[in-house]
Design an enzyme around this catalytic site. Sequence first.
Site, mmCIF file in Angstrom:
data_model
loop_
_atom_site.group_PDB
_atom_site.id
_atom_site.type_symbol
_atom_site.label_atom_id
_atom_site.label_comp_id
_atom_site.label_asym_id
_atom_site.label_seq_id
_atom_site.Cartn_x
_atom_site.Cartn_y
_atom_site.Cartn_z
ATOM 1 N N ALA A 38 0.838 -1.198 0.000
ATOM 2 C CA ALA A 38 0.000 0.000 0.000
ATOM 3 C C ALA A 38 0.870 1.244 0.000
ATOM 4 C CB ALA A 38 -0.929 -0.016 1.213
ATOM 5 N N ARG A 66 0.874 3.808 1.646
ATOM 6 C CA ARG A 66 1.267 4.358 2.948
ATOM 7 C C ARG A 66 2.537 3.698 3.476
ATOM 8 N NH1 ARG A 66 -3.275 1.292 3.666
ATOM 9 N NH2 ARG A 66 -3.148 -0.533 5.051
ATOM 10 N N TYR A 67 2.923 2.561 2.880
ATOM 11 C CA TYR A 67 4.118 1.857 3.335
ATOM 12 C C TYR A 67 5.341 2.132 2.468
ATOM 13 C CZ TYR A 67 0.684 -0.820 6.010
ATOM 14 O OH TYR A 67 -0.326 -1.189 6.858
ATOM 15 N N THR A 68 5.134 2.411 1.217
ATOM 16 C CA THR A 68 6.272 2.587 0.306
ATOM 17 C C THR A 68 6.708 4.045 0.254
ATOM 18 O OG1 THR A 68 4.843 2.907 -1.616
ATOM 19 C CG2 THR A 68 5.527 0.649 -1.116
#
EC number: 5.6.2.2
Length: 906
Positions: free
Chosen positions: A120, A122-124
């Site tokens: 997602a 928001r993580y990368t």
Amino acid sequence: MTDQNFSNLVPVNIEDEMKVSYLDYAMSVIVSRAIPDVRDGLKPVHRRIIYSMYEAGNHASKPYRKSARIVGDVMGKYHPHGDSAIYDSLVRMAQDFSLRLPLVDGQGNFGSMDGDAAAAMRYTESRMAKVSHKLVEDIDKETVSFNPNYDGSEEEPSVLPAMFPNLLVNGSGGIAVGMATNIPPHNLGEVIDACCLYIDNNDIEILDLLEVVKGPDFPTGSMILGISGIRSAYLTGRGSIIMRGRAEIENIGNSRQAIIITEIPYMVNKARLVEKIAEMVKEKRIEGISDLRDESNKNGVRIFIELKKDVVVEVVLNQIYACTQLQTSFGVIMLALKDGLPKVMNLKEVIAAFVSFREVVITNRTIYLLNKARDRAHILLGLTIAVSNIDEIIRIIKASNNPNAAKQELMARSWDALNILPLVKLVDDKAMLNEQGKCSFTEVQAKAILEMRLQRLTAMEKNKLEEDLKNLATEITEYLNILGSRTRLLEILKEELIKVKEEFATPRLTSIEFGEFDQDIEDLIQREEMVVTVTLGGYIKRVPLSSYRAQKRGGKGRSGLSMRDEDITTQVFVGSTHTPMLFFSNIGQVYSLKLYKLPLSNPQGKGRPMVNILPLKENEHITNIMPLPENQDEWDNLNIMFATAKGNIRRSDLLDFKKIQSNGKIAIRLDEDDKLIDVKPCKEDEHILLATKAGKALRFPVESLRVIKSRTSDGVRGMKLAKEDSVISMTVLKGISSTKEDRDAYLTVPWEKRLEIAKGEEFNLEELGVTLTADSILEMANSEEFILTVTENGFGKRSSAYGYRITDRGGSGIINMDINDKTGLVVGVMPVKMDDELMLITNSGKLIRCKLESVRITGRNTSGVILFKLDDGEKVVSVSLIAETSESEEDSELEEDLEQAEEVYT
């Protein structure tokens, strides 16, 4: 609803409205979504992502930022669509297996070749790749036009001032309404070289561009098969390119091999590929695989395919190519927006569009820099005048009530400019000079004077002002030269392209395998050496060569096939499963067949009647089978030589037999009491040796016979025969240029010594006792051929071909072998090499292989030695040679048997 509401409605024809609305929608998809621009190679979403990251300072030299923030900026400012569409585009630009030069530097899980989705947003984290800066470089210098964003609150570039042809380098793909684009990635260095060639010569041919742009260069490597698809794509804008994964063969012990797939075709899902191979193995469409696993890691692709024992690895690999996406095609459609309209372009048109765009970018940049330089020079001229008249300037400023009054007073005065006129002319600033040749300050200059620091009043600063003016004058001159000379502009364009190449070009990943690779059923046939056996009764079979044992001379042999007394073997030869063959019949008809189409059998099997394989007529049977070179290019310089039992011969072009229909064609006309003995390919510089069953032989040059085009001709007399004698073999020999005297002298050298000389061993000319030169002896030793003669009672000998003198055709010949009741009649005569093996078959079906190195070399007029011990009433009926093959497992197991084989010398 009130009447007033209805009065505002405009009636329209629904058919017209559908047409207009659908066309508007289609053009919106084409121009604003699915099709890239030929200039920067980007679709709007990709262009907006890169520009947004550039504007936000998310540069390659800065820390990573959350991908969610980047997606939010793009969506809020420029791309009012779903966040998933933006993030998917960003992810693809970060995948090194999707783009040849990734435009985004990603940190985190950005997907894999197995089709795994990225983490997602928001993580990368992401930032611009270093090469992306070359797409936006000079964008702040008015090089490209800007348009309002969707709500008018921001401006976005209509195109990026790309410094390299990104459309070709990274390719593109998209489906619009009624059209689609699919452009493969290419090697940056090759594309830039092509651009430079086009810059040097706008009339360059596309084929000349193909000299440097070899073809697509996929980020996953792999191979491209053939160049026809590449040529079509580059010449017309459309084509189909065959991609094949790269595989290596490894020996893993215990006589087993494994296929290691290290590269897969572009855009192929690796996990799905492995699953497909497993499915094909389960369905038995791919055979010979014992284990399959994916051993890929961060270091690269590695698909391990373990094979079963004794499997032909090439066949398994071809089956994988045929049944899975390890070999697939890339349909090229070089469609892009040019001048706002979609157009399919060839390679030259794409390069021309990019070069033309870069000319505009460099021109706009130069105009911008020229204006900036002139503005700066204008201010420096005012400061220079002020420093030269500093006392008066200070007096005016001190006497003024406020800055505005001081500015107006400075502008109202005329200043003596004689001492700076050279500088004024140098920067070409005519705005300062009035009619009297004096200078007046402009508002910009007056403002700069009022803002000038006191440190500018020093002598050092005055000199620095003059130096800056001279530098600006040089820049202005260069800018004017660029704008006034297209040649200079193109030089700069090339220099910038070369700099990009030097910084970012990498070696080609995808190799081009030249030649055409139309895969057919033959590619799935195991390439294996086969022994083809033909019987008098018209039976034929193929048996793997490994099924026969190699025995020493004089061995008893083993049963090759079981036959009735009236059905004996007439022909044996060894060939590959892919060997093309010509079948000649007793009525002069010829048929064509590949060896793998023959029935597979075992040494004891009888095979199948040829009448069930070939469309033979009533009372027609095959008398001769001629194996040919697999490569038909080798046929061009070959002729076919026919020989009949009555001594007739005919020379024809092999190409006359290249295309044979399934029902055959006429090969030669034969008399009723004659039969076809042999048919062999030959060249004009070779010799023909006819041999008879009574031990006679005749040698003559091929060139002494003219090529007969008529396939219905029975040829000319080749050899005059005695009563009851007949030709039993025809041999093709090398042509020789040495004289008969030289050959006779050479033959006085012991044959053992001649063989040593041929192997490169040193020799003493005096010890040989011949009048020949060392060079002559060496040349003759290297060219020497040996003729093997075998009789029906198992006798045989080897004789030097130099002992057979060259005569005209039509003669009675010379003695080839001294035959008698003990030896029996001659059944086979042929040229042999030292490392050949001999295969003999008797009328009882017994078969033996023996090494020819054990067969004695003697003169022509001798009876030879026993090769094969025969039982009472047993006769040799067929003789064939087997070229030396690599030692197989079975050969190793028989080493002891070979050592114990009986040897008989007479």
